[in-house]
Design a protein around this motif. Structure first.
Motif, short mmCIF file in Angstrom:
data_model
loop_
_atom_site.label_atom_id
_atom_site.label_comp_id
_atom_site.label_asym_id
_atom_site.label_seq_id
_atom_site.Cartn_x
_atom_site.Cartn_y
_atom_site.Cartn_z
N VAL A 79 -0.60 2.54 14.48
CA VAL A 79 -0.08 2.90 13.15
C VAL A 79 0.83 1.78 12.65
CG1 VAL A 79 1.24 4.56 11.79
CG2 VAL A 79 -0.21 5.36 13.67
N ALA A 80 0.56 1.29 11.44
CA ALA A 80 1.33 0.20 10.84
C ALA A 80 2.17 0.72 9.68
CB ALA A 80 0.39 -0.90 10.36
N LEU A 81 3.45 0.39 9.65
CA LEU A 81 4.37 0.82 8.60
C LEU A 81 4.95 -0.40 7.89
CD1 LEU A 81 4.67 2.82 11.21
CD2 LEU A 81 6.57 3.79 9.92
N GLY A 82 5.31 -0.24 6.60
CA GLY A 82 5.99 -1.33 5.93
C GLY A 82 5.69 -1.47 4.47
N ASP A 83 5.73 -2.74 4.00
CA ASP A 83 5.55 -3.07 2.60
C ASP A 83 4.33 -3.97 2.43
OD1 ASP A 83 6.44 -5.55 3.58
OD2 ASP A 83 8.49 -5.24 2.88
N SER A 84 4.35 -4.87 1.46
CA SER A 84 3.18 -5.71 1.17
C SER A 84 2.77 -6.59 2.35
CB SER A 84 3.46 -6.60 -0.04
OG SER A 84 4.58 -7.43 0.19
N PHE A 85 3.74 -6.99 3.16
CA PHE A 85 3.47 -7.81 4.34
C PHE A 85 2.45 -7.12 5.24
CE2 PHE A 85 4.62 -8.56 8.84
CZ PHE A 85 4.48 -9.94 8.93
N THR A 86 2.65 -5.83 5.46
CA THR A 86 1.78 -5.07 6.36
C THR A 86 0.59 -4.47 5.63
OG1 THR A 86 3.64 -4.58 7.82
CG2 THR A 86 1.71 -3.15 8.00
N GLU A 87 0.74 -4.17 4.33
CA GLU A 87 -0.40 -3.66 3.57
C GLU A 87 -1.53 -4.69 3.55
OE1 GLU A 87 -1.72 -2.30 -0.92
OE2 GLU A 87 0.40 -2.64 -0.51
N GLY A 88 -1.15 -5.98 3.48
CA GLY A 88 -2.15 -7.04 3.50
C GLY A 88 -2.25 -7.83 2.22
N VAL A 89 -1.28 -7.71 1.33
CA VAL A 89 -1.32 -8.41 0.05
C VAL A 89 -1.41 -9.92 0.27
CG1 VAL A 89 -0.08 -8.87 -2.11
CG2 VAL A 89 -0.05 -6.57 -1.11
N GLY A 90 -2.30 -10.55 -0.49
CA GLY A 90 -2.56 -11.99 -0.34
C GLY A 90 -3.86 -12.29 0.37
N ASP A 91 -4.34 -11.32 1.15
CA ASP A 91 -5.59 -11.46 1.89
C ASP A 91 -6.64 -10.61 1.15
OD1 ASP A 91 -7.49 -12.02 3.79
OD2 ASP A 91 -6.63 -10.74 5.35
N VAL A 92 -7.20 -11.18 0.11
CA VAL A 92 -8.03 -10.41 -0.83
C VAL A 92 -9.36 -10.01 -0.20
CG1 VAL A 92 -9.19 -10.47 -3.06
CG2 VAL A 92 -6.97 -11.57 -2.79
N ASP A 93 -9.70 -8.72 -0.37
CA ASP A 93 -11.00 -8.20 0.06
C ASP A 93 -11.32 -7.00 -0.83
OD1 ASP A 93 -13.21 -7.00 1.21
OD2 ASP A 93 -12.59 -7.50 3.26
N PRO A 94 -12.13 -7.20 -1.88
CA PRO A 94 -12.41 -6.13 -2.84
C PRO A 94 -13.10 -4.92 -2.25
CG PRO A 94 -13.49 -8.21 -3.49
CD PRO A 94 -12.82 -8.45 -2.19
N ASP A 95 -13.68 -5.05 -1.04
CA ASP A 95 -14.41 -3.95 -0.43
C ASP A 95 -13.51 -3.00 0.34
OD1 ASP A 95 -16.83 -4.93 -1.42
OD2 ASP A 95 -17.15 -6.20 0.34
N ARG A 96 -12.22 -3.31 0.43
CA ARG A 96 -11.30 -2.47 1.20
C ARG A 96 -10.32 -1.74 0.28
NH1 ARG A 96 -10.58 -4.86 7.13
NH2 ARG A 96 -12.32 -6.30 7.13
N PRO A 97 -9.71 -0.66 0.77
CA PRO A 97 -8.71 0.05 -0.04
C PRO A 97 -7.62 -0.88 -0.54
CG PRO A 97 -9.27 1.33 1.90
CD PRO A 97 -9.94 0.00 2.08
N ASN A 98 -7.25 -0.71 -1.82
CA ASN A 98 -6.25 -1.55 -2.49
C ASN A 98 -6.66 -3.01 -2.60
OD1 ASN A 98 -4.85 0.85 -2.55
ND2 ASN A 98 -3.19 0.19 -1.22
#
Length: 267
Positions: free
Chosen positions: A7-26
């Motif tokens: 389980v991963a908790l946090g903000d944009s760092f952990t959400e994955g912002v910057g690593d674009v992949d249109p096929d995934r959530p967000n």
């Protein structure tokens, strides 16, 4: 080491912002997904949840994500919170980290392997470099918390490879795909999991004249810095309308895996 419930908790760092992949959530992938893909390859019953949402400050992360994370009974937890607080006009870092300490203590008490992160060293970076003292204070308190609770620490502050512009997305605030890949490698190494990930190709370093550099910085300020400042002045967040990407534990799709690439700069 093997894990079955991450389980991963946090903000944009952990959400994955910057690593674009249109096929995934967000529309993002991120280092946590990359870690989950490696862990899933070594376990038939592996499950993964990512509760992180971009723009979240430390206390909202704890209020919204801590109890759901504990309820999922993970054996591996990662948490990174506080960067969005540090970048506000004023902040009580000591007060925030008292709350962080209590939250990490609760996570550690579950018996899960807990992974913390220091913040990146912004020295030499425009705008954020002026906050270097704040980040250093935050990091020293995080190191103290990690030692107190016997957690694993990924020391982002000391990862000098992130001085390379290719490790950052176009907004210069979030890691690029190469940056997320490198962070996934650091996390896997820290928790003692063998992997075959290697650093991704970096784009060629741009050779700009002074005039071209000024123009590029102005374009960046208009497209990214100004909206970022406006959100902070108005109390809005880029994640206000978003939900967690993976709010419950679920399998990691093999189709999500990508080829690792090579560790070199392209020319």
């Amino acid at each position: 080491m093997s894990f079955s419930r991450f389980v991963a908790l946090g903000d944009s760092f952990t959400e994955g912002v910057g690593d674009v992949d249109p096929d995934r959530p967000n529309g993002v992938r991120g280092w946590a997904d990359r870690v989950a893909e490696v862990l899933a390859a070594g376990s038939d019953d592996f499950r993964y949840a990512n509760l992180a949402i971009r723009g979240r400050k430390l206390r909202p992360i704890l209020a919204e994500q801590l109890e759901p994370a504990i309820a999922l009974e993970p054996d591996l937890v990662t948490i990174y919170a506080g960067a969005n607080d540090i970048m506000r006009p004023s902040v009580d870092i000591d007060g925030l980290l008292v709350d962080y300490d209590a939250a990490v203590g609760r996570l550690a008490a579950t018996g899960a392997r807990v992974v913390l992160f220091t913040a990146f060293d912004p020295g030499g970076f425009p705008i954020f470099g002026t906050m270097r003292g704040r980040f250093a204070t935050y990091n020293e308190l995080v190191r103290e918390i990690a030692e107190k609770h016997g957690t694993t620490l990924v020391d982002y502050w000391r990862m000098r490879e992130y001085r390379d512009p290719g490790m950052w997305a176009e907004d210069r605030m979030h890691m690029s795909s190469a940056g997320h890949q490198r962070m996934a490698m650091a996390v896997l190494d820290a928790i003692g999991v063998d992997h075959e990930l290697v650093e991704l190709d970096l784009p060629p370093a741009p050779q700009l004249s002074k005039a071209e550099r000024r123009a590029a910085n102005l374009d960046w300020a208009k497209a990214h810095a100004a909206p970022w400042v406006k959100r902070r002045l108005t109390g809005k967040s880029s994640g206000d309308a978003l939900d967690p990407r993976y709010p419950t534990l679920g399998p990691v799709s093999p189709a999500a895996s990508r080829s690792p690439g090579r560790a070199r700069r392209t020319s």
